[in-house]
Scaffold this active site. Sequence first.
Site, PDB file in Angstrom:
ATOM      1  N   GLY A  35       0.806  -1.220   0.000  1.00 48.19           N
ATOM      2  CA  GLY A  35       0.000   0.000   0.000  1.00 48.19           C
ATOM      3  C   GLY A  35       0.837   1.266   0.000  1.00 48.19           C
ATOM      4  CG  ASP A  37       4.695   0.991   5.118  1.00 43.77           C
ATOM      5  OD1 ASP A  37       5.611   1.823   5.117  1.00 43.77           O
ATOM      6  OD2 ASP A  37       4.633   0.040   5.917  1.00 43.77           O
ATOM      7  CB  SER A 120      -6.856   2.163   9.489  1.00 40.84           C
ATOM      8  OG  SER A 120      -5.889   1.935  10.487  1.00 40.84           O
ATOM      9  CB  THR A 121      -9.312   3.503   4.619  1.00 41.01           C
ATOM     10  OG1 THR A 121      -8.360   4.096   3.718  1.00 41.01           O
ATOM     11  CG2 THR A 121      -9.664   4.482   5.716  1.00 41.01           C
ATOM     12  CB  VAL A 123      -3.839  -3.750   4.143  1.00 38.69           C
ATOM     13  CG1 VAL A 123      -3.555  -5.083   4.807  1.00 38.69           C
ATOM     14  CG2 VAL A 123      -3.181  -3.713   2.777  1.00 38.69           C
TER      15      VAL A 123
HETATM   16  N1  AR6 Z   1      -0.835   7.775  -2.046  1.00 33.15           N
HETATM   17  C1  AR6 Z   1      -1.930   8.027  -1.308  1.00 33.15           C
HETATM   18  N2  AR6 Z   1      -2.741   7.060  -0.815  1.00 33.15           N
HETATM   19  C2  AR6 Z   1      -2.414   5.771  -1.114  1.00 33.15           C
HETATM   20  C3  AR6 Z   1      -1.286   5.414  -1.882  1.00 33.15           C
HETATM   21  C4  AR6 Z   1      -0.470   6.483  -2.359  1.00 33.15           C
HETATM   22  N3  AR6 Z   1       0.633   6.264  -3.082  1.00 33.15           N
HETATM   23  N4  AR6 Z   1      -1.253   4.054  -1.986  1.00 33.15           N
HETATM   24  C5  AR6 Z   1      -2.325   3.582  -1.306  1.00 33.15           C
HETATM   25  N5  AR6 Z   1      -3.048   4.607  -0.785  1.00 33.15           N
HETATM   26  P1  AR6 Z   1      -2.978   0.952   3.087  1.00 33.15           P
HETATM   27  P2  AR6 Z   1      -3.604   0.535   5.941  1.00 33.15           P
HETATM   28  C6  AR6 Z   1      -4.263   4.584   0.051  1.00 33.15           C
HETATM   29  O1  AR6 Z   1      -3.385  -0.439   2.769  1.00 33.15           O
HETATM   30  O2  AR6 Z   1      -4.999   0.169   5.627  1.00 33.15           O
HETATM   31  C7  AR6 Z   1       0.811  -1.869   4.655  1.00 33.15           C
HETATM   32  O3  AR6 Z   1       1.252  -3.119   4.203  1.00 33.15           O
HETATM   33  C8  AR6 Z   1      -5.179   3.398  -0.024  1.00 33.15           C
HETATM   34  O4  AR6 Z   1      -6.061   3.511  -1.136  1.00 33.15           O
HETATM   35  O5  AR6 Z   1      -1.740   1.477   2.466  1.00 33.15           O
HETATM   36  O6  AR6 Z   1      -3.358   1.502   7.065  1.00 33.15           O
HETATM   37  C9  AR6 Z   1       1.457  -1.458   5.972  1.00 33.15           C
HETATM   38  O7  AR6 Z   1       2.789  -1.917   6.077  1.00 33.15           O
HETATM   39  C10 AR6 Z   1      -5.922   3.524   1.300  1.00 33.15           C
HETATM   40  O8  AR6 Z   1      -7.010   4.458   1.198  1.00 33.15           O
HETATM   41  O9  AR6 Z   1      -2.779   1.146   4.696  1.00 33.15           O
HETATM   42  C11 AR6 Z   1       0.568  -2.103   6.995  1.00 33.15           C
HETATM   43  O10 AR6 Z   1       0.917  -3.441   7.221  1.00 33.15           O
HETATM   44  C12 AR6 Z   1      -4.892   4.141   2.241  1.00 33.15           C
HETATM   45  O11 AR6 Z   1      -3.820   4.587   1.399  1.00 33.15           O
HETATM   46  C13 AR6 Z   1      -0.807  -2.029   6.361  1.00 33.15           C
HETATM   47  O12 AR6 Z   1      -0.580  -1.973   4.961  1.00 33.15           O
HETATM   48  C14 AR6 Z   1      -4.344   3.202   3.294  1.00 33.15           C
HETATM   49  O13 AR6 Z   1      -4.221   1.884   2.742  1.00 33.15           O
HETATM   50  C15 AR6 Z   1      -1.536  -0.774   6.756  1.00 33.15           C
HETATM   51  O14 AR6 Z   1      -2.835  -0.808   6.245  1.00 33.15           O
END
Ligand code: AR6
Length: 173
Positions: A35, A37, A120-121, A123
């Site tokens: 994601g 991260d 958090s929204t 994964v």
């Molecule tokens: N720019 C902006 N938003 C983004 C981008 C980007 N480049 N890429 C994704 N999003 P997530 P979580 C959005 O899954 O739910 C990781 O493996 C995405 O659409 O990145 O907090 C970490 O290491 C969503 O709305 O984070 C943790 O293990 C938002 O970012 C776990 O995932 C968050 O999605 C954290 O899960």
Amino acid sequence: MILRTMVEIIKGDITTLKVDAIVNAANTTLLGGGGVDGAIHRAAGPRLQAECAMAGGCPTGSAKLTEGYSLPARFVIHAVGPVWSGGDQHEDELLASCYRTAMRLAEEHRIDSIAFPCISTGVYRFPFERACGIALAEIFRALDEGSRVKQVYCVCFSDADYETYQEVLTTFG
Ligand code: AR6
């Protein structure tokens, strides 16, 4: 209202933003993942991973600050959001605590502009609209309490998320 003009919902890739700090949606290891991260670590380069490895992890609901390295942003604030487990595992409070801690770190590091992803929204499956409400409540609270931060961006990655976030913003004063 002045506070509202300081908070902007935008759509795009947070790694491209030239702000003082971008916030990462990290996990408790701070060692990277998928994601946003993964995108932040790729764009920042290996020195970010090296600094994160020294940080000793971070508990859920908290955040730690590092340099931004190859990112246009000077700092990264790594916030660890809760995994959604139905709502009775303190998920709301833990998510609020991420935003609160990030705004406090911004204050301590004299940050003027900060960009948040929708923590958090992805994964972690936190219901999107509910997460937006919590995020905005905490951001407005920090600004209301006199934060020095001048510009806050809430960054959405899809059109649908952007539309929803804008709708939630209209429900705030
Ligand atoms: N720019 C902006 N938003 C983004 C981008 C980007 N480049 N890429 C994704 N999003 P997530 P979580 C959005 O899954 O739910 C990781 O493996 C995405 O659409 O990145 O907090 C970490 O290491 C969503 O709305 O984070 C943790 O293990 C938002 O970012 C776990 O995932 C968050 O999605 C954290 O899960």
